[in-house]
Design a protein around this motif. Sequence first.
Motif, PDB file in Angstrom:
ATOM      1  N   HIS A 277      -5.897 -22.210 -22.793  1.00  0.00           N
ATOM      2  CA  HIS A 277      -4.885 -21.287 -22.280  1.00  0.00           C
ATOM      3  C   HIS A 277      -5.216 -20.846 -20.856  1.00  0.00           C
ATOM      4  O   HIS A 277      -4.325 -20.634 -20.041  1.00  0.00           O
ATOM      5  CB  HIS A 277      -4.753 -20.071 -23.204  1.00  0.00           C
TER       6      HIS A 277
ATOM      7  N   ALA B  61      -3.408 -24.742 -13.049  1.00  0.00           N
ATOM      8  CA  ALA B  61      -2.359 -25.762 -13.008  1.00  0.00           C
ATOM      9  C   ALA B  61      -2.902 -27.166 -12.754  1.00  0.00           C
ATOM     10  O   ALA B  61      -2.480 -28.129 -13.403  1.00  0.00           O
ATOM     11  CB  ALA B  61      -1.314 -25.399 -11.953  1.00  0.00           C
TER      12      ALA B  61
ATOM     13  N   GLN C  51      -4.647 -28.501 -15.781  1.00  0.00           N
ATOM     14  CA  GLN C  51      -3.665 -28.829 -16.821  1.00  0.00           C
ATOM     15  C   GLN C  51      -3.087 -30.219 -16.610  1.00  0.00           C
ATOM     16  O   GLN C  51      -2.792 -30.930 -17.565  1.00  0.00           O
ATOM     17  CB  GLN C  51      -2.517 -27.819 -16.816  1.00  0.00           C
TER      18      GLN C  51
ATOM     19  N   ARG D 299       0.589 -23.346 -23.555  1.00  0.00           N
ATOM     20  CA  ARG D 299       1.543 -23.046 -22.479  1.00  0.00           C
ATOM     21  C   ARG D 299       2.827 -22.407 -23.008  1.00  0.00           C
ATOM     22  O   ARG D 299       3.761 -22.159 -22.260  1.00  0.00           O
ATOM     23  CB  ARG D 299       1.920 -24.327 -21.716  1.00  0.00           C
TER      24      ARG D 299
ATOM     25  N   SER E 182       3.899 -19.474 -23.849  1.00  0.00           N
ATOM     26  CA  SER E 182       4.419 -18.237 -23.270  1.00  0.00           C
ATOM     27  C   SER E 182       4.885 -18.388 -21.825  1.00  0.00           C
ATOM     28  O   SER E 182       5.507 -17.478 -21.282  1.00  0.00           O
ATOM     29  CB  SER E 182       3.361 -17.136 -23.335  1.00  0.00           C
ATOM     30  N   GLU E 183       4.635 -19.547 -21.206  1.00  0.00           N
ATOM     31  CA  GLU E 183       4.957 -19.753 -19.794  1.00  0.00           C
ATOM     32  C   GLU E 183       6.222 -20.562 -19.570  1.00  0.00           C
ATOM     33  O   GLU E 183       6.620 -20.752 -18.426  1.00  0.00           O
ATOM     34  CB  GLU E 183       3.794 -20.493 -19.112  1.00  0.00           C
ATOM     35  N   ARG E 184       6.832 -21.068 -20.604  1.00  0.00           N
ATOM     36  CA  ARG E 184       7.883 -22.068 -20.443  1.00  0.00           C
ATOM     37  C   ARG E 184       9.216 -21.605 -21.010  1.00  0.00           C
ATOM     38  O   ARG E 184       9.400 -21.521 -22.224  1.00  0.00           O
ATOM     39  CB  ARG E 184       7.451 -23.372 -21.100  1.00  0.00           C
TER      40      ARG E 184
ATOM     41  N   SER F 182      -1.641 -13.076 -28.111  1.00  0.00           N
ATOM     42  CA  SER F 182      -1.092 -12.063 -27.191  1.00  0.00           C
ATOM     43  C   SER F 182      -0.441 -10.900 -27.936  1.00  0.00           C
ATOM     44  O   SER F 182      -0.246  -9.831 -27.357  1.00  0.00           O
ATOM     45  CB  SER F 182      -0.061 -12.694 -26.253  1.00  0.00           C
TER      46      SER F 182
ATOM     47  N   MET G  70       7.944 -12.380 -24.882  1.00  0.00           N
ATOM     48  CA  MET G  70       7.451 -13.409 -23.963  1.00  0.00           C
ATOM     49  C   MET G  70       8.583 -13.904 -23.064  1.00  0.00           C
ATOM     50  O   MET G  70       8.399 -14.095 -21.857  1.00  0.00           O
ATOM     51  CB  MET G  70       6.830 -14.574 -24.738  1.00  0.00           C
TER      52      MET G  70
ATOM     53  N   LEU H  29       9.404 -13.589 -18.487  1.00  0.00           N
ATOM     54  CA  LEU H  29       9.562 -14.694 -17.542  1.00  0.00           C
ATOM     55  C   LEU H  29      10.518 -14.315 -16.409  1.00  0.00           C
ATOM     56  O   LEU H  29      11.436 -13.509 -16.603  1.00  0.00           O
ATOM     57  CB  LEU H  29      10.110 -15.935 -18.258  1.00  0.00           C
TER      58      LEU H  29
ATOM     59  N   GLU I 215      13.855 -18.692 -13.957  1.00  0.00           N
ATOM     60  CA  GLU I 215      13.415 -19.682 -14.942  1.00  0.00           C
ATOM     61  C   GLU I 215      14.300 -19.642 -16.182  1.00  0.00           C
ATOM     62  O   GLU I 215      14.703 -20.681 -16.706  1.00  0.00           O
ATOM     63  CB  GLU I 215      11.958 -19.447 -15.326  1.00  0.00           C
ATOM     64  N   LYS I 216      14.602 -18.446 -16.656  1.00  0.00           N
ATOM     65  CA  LYS I 216      15.458 -18.317 -17.846  1.00  0.00           C
ATOM     66  C   LYS I 216      16.871 -18.832 -17.548  1.00  0.00           C
ATOM     67  O   LYS I 216      17.473 -19.509 -18.386  1.00  0.00           O
ATOM     68  CB  LYS I 216      15.512 -16.874 -18.308  1.00  0.00           C
TER      69      LYS I 216
END
Length: 189
Positions: A123, A127, A130, A144, A146-148, A167, A174, A178, A182-183
């Motif tokens: 986690h 970058a 990864q 990943r 929670s990041e996407r 978390s 989550m 963001l 992104e959303k």
Amino acid sequence: MPPKAQTYLIALGGNMPSALGGPETTLREALKRLPRPGLTLEAVSRFFQTPCFPAGAGPDYVNAAARLRCDLTPQALLQVLHRIEADFGRERVQRWGMRCLDLDLLAAADAVLPDRQTYDHWHGLGAEAQRREAPAELILPHPRLSERAFVLVPLADIAPDWVHPVSHLSVQEMLAALPAAEKDSVLPF
């Protein structure tokens, strides 16, 4: 004694055609192949069009999420997912490359696998690391997750109240964390 049935969350995606057709058709056909004795498909999200990740790596994706209930171990379920991917012609030649079908195991109830220390290592990777490194073993929840947005937006359709066991944030929390851009890039298909 067989393992106790538990809830699993998976992400589905694709941006290249399979022998059956485009990504949407491929995802729908893959979903039909999931149910089997001991494995029930409980819920499927809407399908979404999402920008290719990483940016510029190919055509946009079609993404979705599914909630399963099964008595398989996480490793055994991952093997089922990999066999379905292979049936559709998926070849694992490039990390984060274009693909006709991607079935990612995101979570197994509230399990942290293989252990908290290993999860924290993956986690916490930057970058560049990864892009270069891939774990040799199953890491759950997906490091990943929670990041996407392309994972969380579909997941919010089917498991908005699922709580990340590390978390302690729900899918809704989550997703709310963001950036709006992104959303907003995850569009219903």
